[in-house]
Design a protein around this motif. Structure first.
Motif, PDB file in Angstrom:
ATOM      1  N   ALA A  65       0.850  -1.195   0.000  1.00 36.83           N
ATOM      2  CA  ALA A  65       0.000   0.000   0.000  1.00 36.83           C
ATOM      3  C   ALA A  65       0.874   1.230   0.000  1.00 36.83           C
ATOM      4  CB  ALA A  65      -0.913  -0.009   1.223  1.00 36.83           C
ATOM      5  N   ARG A  66       0.376   2.280  -0.626  1.00 33.41           N
ATOM      6  CA  ARG A  66       1.096   3.555  -0.654  1.00 33.41           C
ATOM      7  C   ARG A  66       0.094   4.661  -0.954  1.00 33.41           C
ATOM      8  NH1 ARG A  66       0.163  -0.035  -3.849  1.00 33.41           N
ATOM      9  NH2 ARG A  66       2.227  -0.855  -4.198  1.00 33.41           N
ATOM     10  N   VAL A  67       0.524   5.903  -0.616  1.00 34.55           N
ATOM     11  CA  VAL A  67      -0.358   7.058  -0.843  1.00 34.55           C
ATOM     12  C   VAL A  67      -0.162   7.565  -2.264  1.00 34.55           C
ATOM     13  CG1 VAL A  67      -0.867   9.434  -0.134  1.00 34.55           C
ATOM     14  CG2 VAL A  67      -0.314   7.704   1.590  1.00 34.55           C
ATOM     15  N   LEU A  68      -1.264   7.878  -2.921  1.00 38.88           N
ATOM     16  CA  LEU A  68      -1.249   8.500  -4.251  1.00 38.88           C
ATOM     17  C   LEU A  68      -2.315   9.588  -4.261  1.00 38.88           C
ATOM     18  CD1 LEU A  68      -1.401   5.601  -6.907  1.00 38.88           C
ATOM     19  CD2 LEU A  68       0.616   6.517  -5.820  1.00 38.88           C
ATOM     20  N   PHE A  80      -6.239   7.339 -11.065  1.00 46.06           N
ATOM     21  CA  PHE A  80      -4.937   7.674 -10.498  1.00 46.06           C
ATOM     22  C   PHE A  80      -3.886   7.377 -11.569  1.00 46.06           C
ATOM     23  CE2 PHE A  80      -3.347   3.362  -9.864  1.00 46.06           C
ATOM     24  CZ  PHE A  80      -4.510   2.610  -9.778  1.00 46.06           C
ATOM     25  N   ALA A  81      -2.682   7.890 -11.376  1.00 48.23           N
ATOM     26  CA  ALA A  81      -1.656   7.709 -12.413  1.00 48.23           C
ATOM     27  C   ALA A  81      -0.319   7.355 -11.785  1.00 48.23           C
ATOM     28  CB  ALA A  81      -1.517   8.988 -13.237  1.00 48.23           C
ATOM     29  N   SER A  82       0.432   6.525 -12.505  1.00 48.58           N
ATOM     30  CA  SER A  82       1.753   6.116 -12.048  1.00 48.58           C
ATOM     31  C   SER A  82       2.479   5.421 -13.202  1.00 48.58           C
ATOM     32  CB  SER A  82       1.621   5.164 -10.848  1.00 48.58           C
ATOM     33  OG  SER A  82       2.877   4.992 -10.242  1.00 48.58           O
ATOM     34  N   SER A  83       3.701   4.994 -12.912  1.00 51.78           N
ATOM     35  CA  SER A  83       4.434   4.239 -13.921  1.00 51.78           C
ATOM     36  C   SER A  83       3.979   2.781 -13.887  1.00 51.78           C
ATOM     37  CB  SER A  83       5.933   4.315 -13.620  1.00 51.78           C
ATOM     38  OG  SER A  83       6.584   3.282 -14.327  1.00 51.78           O
ATOM     39  N   GLU A  87       6.553  -0.781  -8.775  1.00 50.33           N
ATOM     40  CA  GLU A  87       6.083  -1.984  -8.067  1.00 50.33           C
ATOM     41  C   GLU A  87       4.573  -2.118  -8.204  1.00 50.33           C
ATOM     42  OE1 GLU A  87       9.172  -3.807  -7.580  1.00 50.33           O
ATOM     43  OE2 GLU A  87       7.449  -4.743  -6.623  1.00 50.33           O
ATOM     44  N   LYS A  88       3.879  -1.006  -7.925  1.00 43.84           N
ATOM     45  CA  LYS A  88       2.411  -1.059  -7.980  1.00 43.84           C
ATOM     46  C   LYS A  88       1.931  -1.407  -9.383  1.00 43.84           C
ATOM     47  CE  LYS A  88       2.345   3.479  -7.182  1.00 43.84           C
ATOM     48  NZ  LYS A  88       3.657   3.700  -7.866  1.00 43.84           N
ATOM     49  N   GLY A  89       2.641  -0.838 -10.400  1.00 42.57           N
ATOM     50  CA  GLY A  89       2.258  -1.091 -11.787  1.00 42.57           C
ATOM     51  C   GLY A  89       2.367  -2.571 -12.114  1.00 42.57           C
ATOM     52  N   GLN A 145      11.351   4.500 -11.071  1.00 36.63           N
ATOM     53  CA  GLN A 145      10.543   4.440  -9.859  1.00 36.63           C
ATOM     54  C   GLN A 145      10.550   3.047  -9.235  1.00 36.63           C
ATOM     55  OE1 GLN A 145       6.109   4.861  -9.718  1.00 36.63           O
ATOM     56  NE2 GLN A 145       6.547   6.643  -8.465  1.00 36.63           N
ATOM     57  N   SER A 146      10.798   3.013  -7.941  1.00 30.20           N
ATOM     58  CA  SER A 146      10.783   1.795  -7.117  1.00 30.20           C
ATOM     59  C   SER A 146      12.008   0.902  -7.306  1.00 30.20           C
ATOM     60  CB  SER A 146       9.507   0.959  -7.328  1.00 30.20           C
ATOM     61  OG  SER A 146       8.362   1.762  -7.240  1.00 30.20           O
ATOM     62  N   THR A 147      12.996   1.340  -8.112  1.00 28.69           N
ATOM     63  CA  THR A 147      14.210   0.523  -8.228  1.00 28.69           C
ATOM     64  C   THR A 147      15.251   1.016  -7.211  1.00 28.69           C
ATOM     65  OG1 THR A 147      15.150   1.936  -9.949  1.00 28.69           O
ATOM     66  CG2 THR A 147      13.833   0.068 -10.691  1.00 28.69           C
TER      67      THR A 147
HETATM   68  C1  LIG Z   1       0.713  12.714  -0.964  1.00 31.47           C
HETATM   69  C2  LIG Z   1       1.417  11.768  -1.901  1.00 31.47           C
HETATM   70  C3  LIG Z   1       1.009  11.716  -3.221  1.00 31.47           C
HETATM   71  C4  LIG Z   1       1.620  10.844  -4.127  1.00 31.47           C
HETATM   72  N1  LIG Z   1       1.150  10.766  -5.398  1.00 31.47           N
HETATM   73  C5  LIG Z   1       1.680   9.877  -6.270  1.00 31.47           C
HETATM   74  C6  LIG Z   1       1.122   9.696  -7.579  1.00 31.47           C
HETATM   75  O1  LIG Z   1       0.113  10.327  -7.959  1.00 31.47           O
HETATM   76  N2  LIG Z   1       1.704   8.780  -8.403  1.00 31.47           N
HETATM   77  C7  LIG Z   1       2.784   8.034  -8.017  1.00 31.47           C
HETATM   78  O2  LIG Z   1       3.278   7.226  -8.822  1.00 31.47           O
HETATM   79  N3  LIG Z   1       3.324   8.162  -6.777  1.00 31.47           N
HETATM   80  C8  LIG Z   1       2.803   9.058  -5.887  1.00 31.47           C
HETATM   81  N4  LIG Z   1       3.317   9.169  -4.617  1.00 31.47           N
HETATM   82  C9  LIG Z   1       4.467   8.287  -4.243  1.00 31.47           C
HETATM   83  C10 LIG Z   1       3.925   6.901  -3.834  1.00 31.47           C
HETATM   84  O3  LIG Z   1       3.438   6.927  -2.504  1.00 31.47           O
HETATM   85  C11 LIG Z   1       5.007   5.792  -3.938  1.00 31.47           C
HETATM   86  O4  LIG Z   1       6.139   6.127  -3.163  1.00 31.47           O
HETATM   87  C12 LIG Z   1       5.483   5.539  -5.368  1.00 31.47           C
HETATM   88  O5  LIG Z   1       4.417   5.611  -6.304  1.00 31.47           O
HETATM   89  C13 LIG Z   1       6.167   4.170  -5.487  1.00 31.47           C
HETATM   90  O6  LIG Z   1       5.274   3.171  -5.072  1.00 31.47           O
HETATM   91  P1  LIG Z   1       5.481   1.612  -5.462  1.00 31.47           P
HETATM   92  O7  LIG Z   1       6.922   1.305  -5.180  1.00 31.47           O
HETATM   93  O8  LIG Z   1       4.546   0.856  -4.587  1.00 31.47           O
HETATM   94  O9  LIG Z   1       5.144   1.485  -6.924  1.00 31.47           O
HETATM   95  C14 LIG Z   1       2.709  10.036  -3.692  1.00 31.47           C
HETATM   96  C15 LIG Z   1       3.118  10.086  -2.349  1.00 31.47           C
HETATM   97  C16 LIG Z   1       2.472  10.929  -1.468  1.00 31.47           C
HETATM   98  C17 LIG Z   1       2.895  10.927  -0.015  1.00 31.47           C
END
Ligand SMILES: Cc1cc2nc3c(=O)[nH]c(=O)nc-3n(C[C@H](O)[C@H](O)[C@H](O)COP(=O)(O)O)c2cc1C
Length: 217
Positions: A65-68, A80-83, A87-89, A145-147
């Motif tokens: 779990a993580r904040v996005l 929501f958006a990410s790579s 890890e999450k991807g 990201q995440s490496t």
């Molecule tokens: C308030 C806040 C907002 C965030 N928003 C994003 C986001 O929109 N996208 C993203 O990839 N990571 C965001 N992050 C970073 C993630 O929490 C996380 O560190 C990152 O995505 C890597 O996660 P993973 O290793 O589980 O993939 C945010 C962190 C915080 C604290």
């Protein structure tokens, strides 16, 4: 240790006052109630109301779990958006079942969403990417990201280089940047009460319509 235990136990939660939650008159679709609650959150000065915790699972079923931040909400879901290489991807790729949790302490409200994350079309992903700030785009374009990183200084140097590249090519899009939509299957609205008799209302998607039930707190 004794002291920290005391500090934790004396820390206050759910202090109130809280807004009213009239469970008799709730919207038919949970996204409508979410938008109502979101507006109340903004009106009450909730800090970063668009932040949520995204939960996924790894190939062993081990939760992560993580904040996005969310990018949008509509009748189709929460975005929501990410790579996709983070890890999450990778976790979403092998198991699209996710949970999203919002907590708005100033108004004693929690919203829990369970559903499936689906990838949006390439153009939507690119549009989302291009709306991000320059530094955020530069960091994503590093594609790391995440490496594991050896030293924090490596990030500073790589970012400086990437910023220079972006100045030359401002339309660069990181191809793995992905806009996801969580298509909801269950959405729970939790409202704290000052007398601790908290209210829970849960929506369930059944075949082609939403039903809702109160839950014991
Ligand atoms: C308030 C806040 C907002 C965030 N928003 C994003 C986001 O929109 N996208 C993203 O990839 N990571 C965001 N992050 C970073 C993630 O929490 C996380 O560190 C990152 O995505 C890597 O996660 P993973 O290793 O589980 O993939 C945010 C962190 C915080 C604290």
């Amino acid at each position: 240790m004794e002291d920290i235990r005391k500090v934790i136990r004396q820390s206050k939660t759910l202090i109130g006052p809280f807004p009213t939650f009239n469970v008799e008159n709730t919207a038919a679709h949970p996204y409508e109630l979410f938008l109502e609650w979101f507006q109340v959150a903004i009106a009450n000065g909730v800090h970063e109301p668009h932040s949520m915790t995204l939960s996924t699972t790894d190939p062993n079923g081990y939760p992560d779990a993580r904040v996005l931040i969310i990018k949008d909400v509509d009748q189709h879901g929460w975005y929501f958006a990410s790579s996709s290489e983070s890890e999450k991807g990778k976790q979403i790729e092998q198991n699209p079942n996710v949970a999203m949790t919002f907590y708005w302490p100033e108004i004693g409200r929690q919203v829990r969403i369970r559903g499936k994350a689906v990838k949006m079309a390439k153009e939507d992903c690119a549009q989302d990417f291009l709306k991000r700030g320059t530094v955020a785009r530069a960091i994503a374009l590093l594609g790391k990201q995440s490496t594991i990183m050896n030293r924090q200084q490596d990030a500073d140097e790589a970012l400086r280089n990437q910023m220079a590249i972006l100045r030359e090519h401002p339309d660069l899009v990181y191809p793995s940047w992905t806009l996801y939509r969580t298509v909801p299957e269950e959405v729970e609205f939790w409202q704290a009460q000052e007398d601790r008799n908290h209210i829970r209302l849960k929506y369930f998607f059944e075949k082609d319509h939403w039903s809702k039930h109160l839950l014991w707190a």
